[in-house]
Each structure stands twice: as C-alpha cells, then as structure tokens.
Design a protein around this motif. Structure first.
Motif, mmCIF file in Angstrom:
data_model
loop_
_atom_site.group_PDB
_atom_site.id
_atom_site.type_symbol
_atom_site.label_atom_id
_atom_site.label_comp_id
_atom_site.label_asym_id
_atom_site.label_seq_id
_atom_site.Cartn_x
_atom_site.Cartn_y
_atom_site.Cartn_z
ATOM 1 N N ARG A 115 41.064 66.742 38.425
ATOM 2 C CA ARG A 115 41.733 67.936 37.893
ATOM 3 C C ARG A 115 41.038 68.443 36.639
ATOM 4 O O ARG A 115 40.810 69.651 36.484
ATOM 5 N N VAL A 116 40.656 67.546 35.750
ATOM 6 C CA VAL A 116 40.146 67.949 34.441
ATOM 7 C C VAL A 116 38.616 67.952 34.388
ATOM 8 O O VAL A 116 38.006 68.862 33.833
ATOM 9 N N GLN A 168 39.670 74.326 51.380
ATOM 10 C CA GLN A 168 39.151 73.480 50.310
ATOM 11 C C GLN A 168 39.823 73.788 48.974
ATOM 12 O O GLN A 168 39.173 74.086 47.972
ATOM 13 N N ASN A 169 41.127 73.713 48.951
ATOM 14 C CA ASN A 169 41.867 73.815 47.699
ATOM 15 C C ASN A 169 42.603 72.526 47.409
ATOM 16 O O ASN A 169 43.495 72.481 46.576
ATOM 17 N N VAL A 170 42.243 71.471 48.127
ATOM 18 C CA VAL A 170 42.762 70.135 47.869
ATOM 19 C C VAL A 170 41.582 69.259 47.470
ATOM 20 O O VAL A 170 40.636 69.085 48.243
ATOM 21 N N LEU A 171 41.610 68.700 46.258
ATOM 22 C CA LEU A 171 40.526 67.880 45.732
ATOM 23 C C LEU A 171 41.001 66.433 45.673
ATOM 24 O O LEU A 171 42.084 66.157 45.144
ATOM 25 N N VAL A 172 40.198 65.552 46.222
ATOM 26 C CA VAL A 172 40.566 64.139 46.318
ATOM 27 C C VAL A 172 39.555 63.300 45.547
ATOM 28 O O VAL A 172 38.348 63.407 45.772
ATOM 29 N N GLY A 173 40.051 62.462 44.654
ATOM 30 C CA GLY A 173 39.210 61.508 43.941
ATOM 31 C C GLY A 173 39.424 60.117 44.505
ATOM 32 O O GLY A 173 40.564 59.648 44.586
ATOM 33 N N ILE A 174 38.343 59.449 44.899
ATOM 34 C CA ILE A 174 38.429 58.118 45.495
ATOM 35 C C ILE A 174 37.170 57.344 45.132
ATOM 36 O O ILE A 174 36.100 57.936 44.970
#
Length: 412
Positions: free
Chosen positions: A121-122, A62-68
């Motif tokens: 990210r922010v 879980q070091n990949v964050l996806v915004g959708i």
C-alpha cells in the motif's frame, strides 16, 4: 484499490485486506488449495464494485495488489492468473519493515500479513511486481537452478573427497588429478585405500582408462600404478578402514551427481533451443546452450521488465554500489544479489575473454589499472549485461565491432 498481505505457510495463508487509507477490511486464515483461493476471491469481491471486474472474463482487474514472500507455487500462479498484481517481497526487506513499527521483536502470522499489506500500500513503488515471464522460461529456470545446485553439491562432495585423500592417501591425488573423471571414480571405488590401490593390476587400470576414452592408456596406466605402489607413510589399519568408507561414499555420491547433472543438462539444452531468444543469447561471446539457458532463465523473457540497461545490470548484481558518508566515499561490489545469476555472469565474463577480442582488451585494460582478476571479471560482466540488453531490445544478434568500437579498433 485493495491491498492484500499474504503470509503463507505450508498448509495455510494468513490474509489481511486494506483499502487506500490503510483501514483493515478483512482478516482471515485460509487453507492452501482451491478452497482457500475461492474464499480469498469471495473476500475481495465483498469490497469490489462492478467497475472493478472484467465483464468478459469475470476476473478482477489489476486494482488488487498482493504482497507475498515467494514468487513460486500454484497459489502464486493462481493469483497472477486471476489478474491480481503480485509483489514477491524479499523476507529480509519485510523483516526490516517490521522493525519500523516496533522494537520489541514481536512476530506473528497475522502481524506479518499486516506488514505485507502495508508494504504494497505504501511502498509498492520501491518494489518490483512479479515479472510476466512465459511458462517456458519459468520451467527453464526451475531446471537451470536444480542443475546449478547439483554442480555446487558435487563441488562440496569433491572437496570432502580431496580432504579425506590428502589426510590418509595423498598418492591418490597425484595419480588422479581429475577426481570427478569417470576413470578416477571407478578406480577409487574399486580401491579406496592405499593397500587395495597398490594391488591394482595394470590391466584393470588400463580398462578403466579405456572406458573413460583416455589416450595413450598403456603409458598412463604404468604411471598411475607406479604412483600407487610407491612407498608412503601409512595410518593404523582401523583409521584407514574408516577413511576408505568415507572415500567410497563420496565417490558414489559424485558419480551419481555426474549422471544427474548430465541428464539435467540435456533437458536444459533442449528447452533453451526452442526459445525465441536463444539465437540472440548464443550469439553473445562466451554463451553456449547451457550457460545461455541459465542467463535467460534468471533474467526472464518479459521484455518490459527492465526499463533500461542499468535496471538489468542492477538485477544481475554486476553494477557496483556506492556508500558515502561525510567525506568518506567507497564503491563496492554487490553481495546481496541473485547468486544463480551472479555465478552465471561471472562464468560468462570468464569465457568471453577468449571468445571476444573486445572483451579481452577491456579485461586487460582493467588489469593494467590495478584491478584484480575477479574485480575485472565483474566489470566485464557488467558491460556484457548491458550489451545483451541492447541486443534483446533491438532484436539483433551480437556484433563485435558495435559492442566494442574503441577497443576493437585499438586491438586491430
């Protein structure tokens, strides 16, 4: 960490991958389905190290964050299964965030992918990651929402039917106060205008009432026939024919929706009865299998999702919001909320009034202070959500004395 913005469309996904510093690492348009998801994994693998991959499963940690901008569908399920942290973002929030970077109003799929990556990210601390609800409750949620939407559709058709009858055949509203009842629908379909209604025999009316399991059918049939045959103002035959076609159409739609709602209700009750939390929810005053299923489906069964009762109340939209500016301060109800859950909690509060002495005493106290009916129900719903949170947290069923210690003592 890697931050992925995924702007989805019906047949493709625009992807942007960023690193911790906001530097763009990759950008691509991927097709929907297995081929597109495989390519996404490859893009991310190019920027991951061996420490980022689970050696047992081969999936990315879980070091990949996806915004959708969605929380449903096979693509989202596959992202979660791969171990990515998925943030389903509200499109309204994304649109407001886009305005932070420019006032021109320009918009593109690539630009939206960039905005989504920037958000996770922010500002990920201000957004809720996708809940870890079980597949059982996800399925229950889908059926519950379709069931509720069918009820809302029926209400819309009912209002159209009432409007048409009021304008050309008001006697029908007097004869059939329950327009969604089987006997009313059967007789209106058989006689959708004043002329045909006046010719209905008492035996046909009685038969319809009998099939609908009404009591005292003979007396009721006589009363209905008298209303339908009473003198009344009439429109031109051509206009009445048009109205009759509208009435017959709405009647068939409502009858069909009645059948589908009953079928969905049976599926909902069966699925809810098999859930481990069903006993706790049905112990709450005012919650039965159907309303309990809707509440469970909208809240989900991820017990780590809500940090405290306030978080659950905020998600339910029952807790008020405060707007303060200078010396002006007002407290308002939340209107930007999950309307499926808001509707369920409002009905829950209404049913709890007659099922719980403590809830009734709390409602009466609010009304005595000057709160309106719906405002009092919102506050009662807020209290009930907090009680439910405590029961789920401690894995105990509802207890009237524990829930309302002061009010139950006063009522006694």
């Amino acid at each position: 960490m890697l931050f992925v913005g995924d702007d989805w469309a019906e047949d493709h996904h625009d992807i942007e991958v960023q690193d911790d510093d906001g530097r763009r690492l990759a950008r691509a348009r991927l097709p929907e389905g297995i081929a597109g998801l495989t390519r996404l994994h490859e893009l991310l693998a190019e920027h991951l190290t061996d420490e980022d991959v689970d050696p047992e499963t081969g999936f990315v940690a879980q070091n990949v964050l996806v915004g959708i901008e969605t929380d449903r569908g096979t693509w989202v399920s596959a992202l979660v299964a791969a171990g990515y942290r998925v943030f389903p973002l509200n499109p309204v929030q994304v649109a407001r965030y886009r305005e932070r970077h420019g006032a021109s109003g320009a918009k593109s799929d690539r630009g939206d992918a960039h905005v989504l990556a920037e958000i996770v990210r922010v500002d990920r601390a201000h957004h809720r990651p996708m809940a870890g609800d079980s597949p059982q409750v996800e399925g229950l949620k889908m059926v519950a929402r379709v069931h509720q939407s069918a009820i809302w559709d029926r209400t819309r058709h009912l209002l159209r039917l009432r409007s048409a009858l009021r304008e050309f055949f008001p006697a029908a509203l007097e004869a059939f106060p329950e327009l969604t009842a089987p006997d009313a629908l059967e007789l209106l379909e058989r006689a959708p205008d004043p002329a045909r209604a006046a010719r209905l025999s008492r035996s046909k009316i009685t038969a319809a009432l009998t099939r609908a399991r009404r009591r005292d059918t003979e007396a009721k049939a006589e009363a209905i026939q008298a209303v339908l045959r009473a003198p009344a103002l009439r429109l031109a035959p051509e206009i009445e024919a048009a109205y009759a076609a509208i009435v017959a159409s709405q009647v068939r739609l409502i009858a069909s929706l009645n059948s589908e709602i009953a079928a969905l209700q049976a599926v909902l009750a069966e699925g809810f009865g098999r859930h481990p939390d069903a006993e706790i929810l049905t112990s709450q005053p005012g919650l039965g299998p159907i309303l309990g299923a809707r509440v469970l489906a909208e809240f989900g069964d991820d017990h780590a999702r809500y940090a405290d009762a306030k978080a659950r109340k905020n998600y339910a939209g029952t807790s008020p919001i405060t707007r303060a500016s200078g010396t002006r301060r007002v407290v308002l109800a939340r209107y930007a909320r999950n309307r499926h859950l808001a509707d369920a909690t409002h009905q829950w509060a209404f049913c709890a009034i007659t099922a719980s002495p403590g809830a009734r005493a709390y409602y009466d106290t609010l009304r005595a202070r000057g709160a309106g009916h719906h405002a009092a129900l919102r506050q009662l719903g807020n209290r009930l959500v907090g009680i439910l949170h405590g029961c789920l947290k401690t894995r105990t069923t509802y207890n009237e004395t524990t829930a309302w210690p002061d009010l139950t003592a006063t009522a006694a």
